[in-house]
Design a protein around this motif. Structure first.
Motif, mmCIF file in Angstrom:
data_model
loop_
_atom_site.group_PDB
_atom_site.id
_atom_site.type_symbol
_atom_site.label_atom_id
_atom_site.label_comp_id
_atom_site.label_asym_id
_atom_site.label_seq_id
_atom_site.Cartn_x
_atom_site.Cartn_y
_atom_site.Cartn_z
ATOM 1 N N THR C 21 41.108 50.816 36.128
ATOM 2 C CA THR C 21 41.497 50.317 37.444
ATOM 3 C C THR C 21 42.494 49.186 37.289
ATOM 4 N N ARG C 22 43.570 49.268 38.015
ATOM 5 C CA ARG C 22 44.551 48.192 38.004
ATOM 6 C C ARG C 22 44.443 47.434 39.322
ATOM 7 N N GLY C 23 45.172 46.355 39.393
ATOM 8 C CA GLY C 23 45.149 45.583 40.629
ATOM 9 C C GLY C 23 43.892 44.765 40.717
ATOM 10 N N GLY C 24 43.580 44.305 41.915
ATOM 11 C CA GLY C 24 42.415 43.448 42.034
ATOM 12 C C GLY C 24 41.959 43.303 43.458
ATOM 13 N N LEU C 25 41.076 42.329 43.621
ATOM 14 C CA LEU C 25 40.462 42.089 44.904
ATOM 15 C C LEU C 25 41.265 41.002 45.614
ATOM 16 N N PRO C 26 41.791 41.277 46.785
ATOM 17 C CA PRO C 26 42.616 40.253 47.434
ATOM 18 C C PRO C 26 41.787 39.072 47.928
ATOM 19 N N ILE C 27 42.137 37.874 47.459
ATOM 20 C CA ILE C 27 41.465 36.646 47.901
ATOM 21 C C ILE C 27 42.305 35.990 48.998
ATOM 22 N N LEU C 28 43.621 35.938 48.748
ATOM 23 C CA LEU C 28 44.538 35.401 49.748
ATOM 24 C C LEU C 28 45.561 36.481 50.051
ATOM 25 N N GLN C 29 45.870 36.675 51.326
ATOM 26 C CA GLN C 29 46.816 37.722 51.691
ATOM 27 C C GLN C 29 47.917 37.160 52.566
ATOM 28 N N ASP C 30 49.143 37.230 52.034
ATOM 29 C CA ASP C 30 50.311 36.926 52.864
ATOM 30 C C ASP C 30 50.227 35.594 53.584
#
Lengths: 321, 291, 319
Positions: C21-30
């Motif tokens: 799995t690549r990427g991750g869990l978004p903590i802060l978005q935009d």
């Protein structure tokens, strides 16, 4: 509301043995709380409120020494009971909820196992899963039956605090003592716990004692307030009187510097200059005198306790102004 | 606003004074200081030359002339013990000291450095400590030949992985601490963080471990010397004295006893000192907090 | 005028340590926000809203996965970029005592920034005394160790240390957490004085709304790592445009027994970032949620009163 006194603290003094002498944490405190009543104990760090709370449930740390006084639960002095009798009372008749409920739970046991262990030690019939689930449900835990199978770390701080309250209430104690019950929580969780505790007053038949430095929590929740400073109760009275007609200069100063009451446009917040007196050698007169803006010459003499109105008392030389 | 300095706050207590207040630590300190003094002053306080032979005076029991008696070659045992302290402590302190420094630096680098370096170093630590100690020692001695330097090398190689791992674990725990984060936020470079902020906070337990390891090393030296694999005779190593004493155990039991006593005392002394230091240095210990 | 700090579409992902799995869990978005010169901006939200992550991302203590941090109009990147940022911006930590290196004296700690950034420090003892005086501490404190300080003193030492190199921006993470009311007032007054005297800009991260009302010009509300409302503090408190902001304000215990709330302003808890709700992420707790909120995620849009809110009905609540 009946005025049956459940818990009564009478002229209690508690000191801690320290290298520099005995630190007098609680000095000649008298308080009582009646069935169905919520008493708030308010003060800043070092004022002795946590020591007083610990004395109320007879869970003082080993270094603490009770100098004089009594803590009567339904008339029996708990401080003079044999250790086994004290243990039986603790939890059964007096229960406590702590600031961080995480520390009160064993991380490797499920919520259900721990609550069952805790109440089962006193009364096995209470430890039945359906009764546990019913109590968790009552304190607002969604899906209570499944919650019993979870581990403490799987719950949020607010949920753990609810479980702690549920466990304390299962025993139907006469007194529930909550030491900073919302301090570790977010605003929204804090509001929910306040709401829950206030809700419980109508169904729970015992007395509740809330110990906190948070003025908002006291105002939201309590019927009566005792303000502590340097180990003494400097003012006591109905919550409305304390917040709207404070008589002791310390109570006034404390209420004044809460940013929630100060008009933001005014810019600066009032402060209380100076610091707590050295409690290994407390002054013979008023402990607040060095920091008090209204101090008189007489303030260095022992202070009389005045009763300005029914149900109120103030530890101050000055008369009502 | 007035912020008066509160005289009630305790001043930082000296480690030395705290150690003196602890009976076990004090006992350890006294024994260790005595041995160190013995080692340093050996040429002046030893009554005889430790390797001077006097075959006529062999196996003398303790007397006014020879407080600890003589051995099978008539050498004065007290002088040999005193010089032996110099050897034993010299080897133990040097080797453990070198191992400690290596362990400290490698542990800090592994704990705070990049992930790949950590993995590599951990592999080295684990490989070295997976070797059976005695077997490893014998192998090195076989290749390099017995002698003081070989002994030091063996001890360093055998002991530094444990130190490094202790330091690494502590460093890993501290790396996430608020004050390390604060230092990074101030722009501190890794070198400063490692040596100024991590090192002083991880070194305490290492000092304790080293102190408790010194007797182990003294025993190891004595053991290897006893097997004729350590310090070469006629040097007065405690192990050599013991080894020679054993051959004449029936004729002259005092030789073994005299050589055994300092070994036992030194072991106890360093262990007590280590435990005393642990009580004093461990921040969770009592006496360093106030209500 | 160029703002001191600008965050443009800042995103932070928590890496998921999977092999495939690549990427991750978004903590802060935009997250987009700016702090002007001498301005005080408050970042508000419950735990799990990503506010501490944001502070760390700004200081380069947390890797960002998208967007940019600009300081004085220049994009901050690379080791040199963050080295400069860390000289011109300082951070105050929530746990003031724990953020001070325990084996060093206060005198050394407050002057350490000079040594780190190789700035001239001819007389360290004098500089330490001056910095401590700025925050109202007596010179003798310089010889103390962090564990010998009270909570209020540690907080002041944290401020003194942050001020050492005369930064233009101070990021303060819960600057009054764990302090008594009277000490809290002293710390807030001090921060206000320094802002006036030194032209400091503040990014204050807190969940204490009473503090926000006192010190912030502007408020940015975060929910699950997204900005849900932004605007001038007085206006937001007078008429919050997002129901979450309104709930936070209503949830705050008022120190007046005559103003007790009858009902609960907000129910439930912040959802786990592992299971973000579909549609508007606040709809699970929103007292005003309608069908559209469960289906469509609202954008952060200007309201008629010129603020920003991420709510389909922002303009209606205010009326």
């Amino acid at each position: 509301m009946g005025m049956t006194v459940v818990l009564e603290v009478q002229n209690l003094s508690v000191a801690y043995a320290m290298p520099g002498g005995a630190l007098q944490a609680v000095r000649d405190v008298s308080l009582s709380v009646a069935r169905g009543e919520v008493l708030g104990i308010m003060g800043e760090s070092g004022c002795g409120k946590s020591t007083l709370a610990a004395a109320m449930i007879n869970l003082l740390p080993p270094a603490a020494r009770v100098g004089q006084g009594a803590v009567r639960l339904n008339g029996t002095d708990m401080l003079r009971l044999a250790p086994a009798a004290q243990r039986a009372l603790r939890g059964r008749s007096v229960a406590m909820v702590f600031q961080d409920p995480m520390t009160a739970f064993n991380p490797v046991l499920t919520i259900g196992q721990q609550v069952a262990d805790f109440v089962g030690a006193h009364d096995a019939s209470l430890a039945r899963p359906d009764r546990l689930a019913a109590m968790l449900d009552r304190v607002g835990i969604p899906d209570a039956a499944r919650c019993l199978g979870r581990y403490p770390h799987e719950l949020s701080g607010g949920m753990r605090q609810r479980v702690a309250i549920a466990a304390a209430l299962l025993m139907q104690p006469d007194v529930l003592i909550a030491d900073e019950p919302t301090t570790a929580l977010d605003v929204t969780m804090e509001a929910q716990i306040i709401h829950l505790l206030r809700d419980l007053r109508t169904t729970f038949d015992g007395a509740i004692v809330i110990v906190t430095h948070h003025l908002g929590v006291i105002a939201e929740l309590c019927d009566r307030v005792a303000v502590m400073y340097a180990g003494e109760v400097v003012e006591e009275g109905p919550v409305d009187a304390i917040f709207h007609d404070p008589q002791h200069p310390y109570t006034r100063a404390l209420l004044a510097c809460d940013p929630a009451v100060v008009d933001p446009a005014s810019g600066r917040l009032p402060t209380i200059a100076g610091r707590l007196p050295d409690l290994t050698a407390p002054p013979p007169g008023c402990a607040f005198e060095p920091r008090c803006g209204m101090a008189l010459a007489v303030c260095s003499q022992p202070v009389p306790r005045r009763v300005p109105a029914a149900g109120r008392s103030v530890l101050c030389h000055r008369g009502a102004e | 606003m007035s912020f008066v300095v509160d005289p009630a706050l305790p001043a930082r207590r000296g480690i030395g004074r705290a150690l003196l207040a602890d009976p076990m630590g004090l006992a350890g300190l006294v024994i260790v200081v005595t041995f160190v003094a013995m080692a340093l002053l050996a040429p002046w306080i030893a009554p005889y030359d430790p390797i001077a032979l006097d075959v006529k005076a062999k196996f003398l029991t303790p007397s006014a002339a020879h407080w600890a008696g003589t051995d099978h070659l008539g050498r004065d045992l007290l002088s040999r013990i005193i010089w032996g302290a110099r050897l034993a402590l010299g080897i133990a302190i040097t080797s453990v000291g070198i191992a400690g420094v290596i362990g400290l630096v490698l542990g800090l680098v592994a704990g705070y450095g990049p992930r790949w370096l950590d993995s590599g170093l951990v592999l080295v630590f684990d490989s070295l400590s997976s070797l059976p100690m005695i077997f490893f020692a014998l192998a090195v001695i076989t290749v390099l030949g017995p002698g003081t330097l070989t002994l030091i090398l063996v001890i360093v190689l055998v002991s530094f992985p444990a130190y490094a791992r202790l330091i690494r674990t502590q460093t890993l725990t501290l790396a996430g601490a608020d004050y390390i984060l604060a230092e990074r936020a101030m722009g501190a470079r890794p070198g400063r963080i490692i040596f100024r902020h991590l090192l002083p906070n991880v070194v305490g337990p290492l000092v304790i471990l080293i102190c408790m390891d010194i007797p182990v090393v003294i025993m190891l030296e004595a053991g290897l010397s006893y097997l004729n694999l350590g310090v070469k005779p006629p040097s007065p190593s405690w192990g050599n004295i013991l080894a020679e004493g054993y051959t004449s155990l029936r004729q002259a039991p005092h030789v073994v006893i005299v050589a055994g006593v300092p070994l036992v005392l030194a072991t106890l002394g360093f262990t007590f000192l280590g435990e005393g230091l642990r009580d004093v240095l461990d921040p969770r210990g009592a006496g360093r907090r106030w209500a | 005028m160029i703002p001191v700090l600008e965050l443009q579409n800042l995103s932070v992902d928590l890496p998921l340590g999977g092999f495939l799995t690549r990427g991750g869990l978004p903590i802060l978005q935009d997250v987009t926000l700016s702090v002007g010169r001498g301005e005080s901006v408050a970042l508000v939200g419950e735990s799990g809203s990503g506010k501490t992550t944001l502070a760390r991302a700004v200081m380069g203590l947390q890797a960002i996965s998208g967007g940019a941090v600009r300081f004085d109009g220049k994009a901050v990147a690379g080791r040199d970029g963050f080295a400069r940022l860390r000289r011109d911006a300082a951070m105050m930590f929530q746990d003031a005592t724990a953020s001070l290196s325990p084996r060093l004296t206060v005198g050394y700690l407050v002057t350490e920034a000079f040594r780190i950034h190789r700035q001239p420090l001819p007389d360290p003892a004098r500089t330490a005394r001056e910095l401590l005086a700025t925050v109202g501490l007596p010179p003798a404190i310089a010889h103390r160790y962090p564990h010998e300080l009270s909570g209020g003193q540690a907080r002041r030492v944290g401020v003194a240390r942050a001020l050492a190199l005369r930064p233009r921006l101070v990021i303060a993470d819960e600057p009054t957490a764990g302090l008594d009311v009277s000490v809290q007032a002293e710390v807030l007054n001090l921060m206000a004085d320094l802002r006036r005297d030194m032209g400091l800009a503040y990014l204050i991260i807190t969940h204490n709304l009473a503090v926000v009302r006192h010190v912030a010009d502007r408020i940015v509300v975060l929910y699950l790592g997204r900005v849900v409302e932004e605007g001038p503090t007085a206006e937001v408190f007078a008429a919050p445009a997002h129901p979450y902001t309104a709930s936070l304000i209503a949830a705050e215990p008022k120190p007046d027994p005559r103003k007790r709330r009858a009902d609960l302003a907000i129910r439930g808890e912040v959802p786990s970032i592992l299971r973000r709700p579909k549609g508007c992420e606040f709809h699970t707790r929103c007292p005003l949620a309608r069908d559209v909120c469960r289906l469509t995620a609202p954008d952060l849009r200007p309201t008629t009163s010129g603020r920003l809110a991420r709510c389909h009905f922002a303009d209606q609540h205010q009326e």
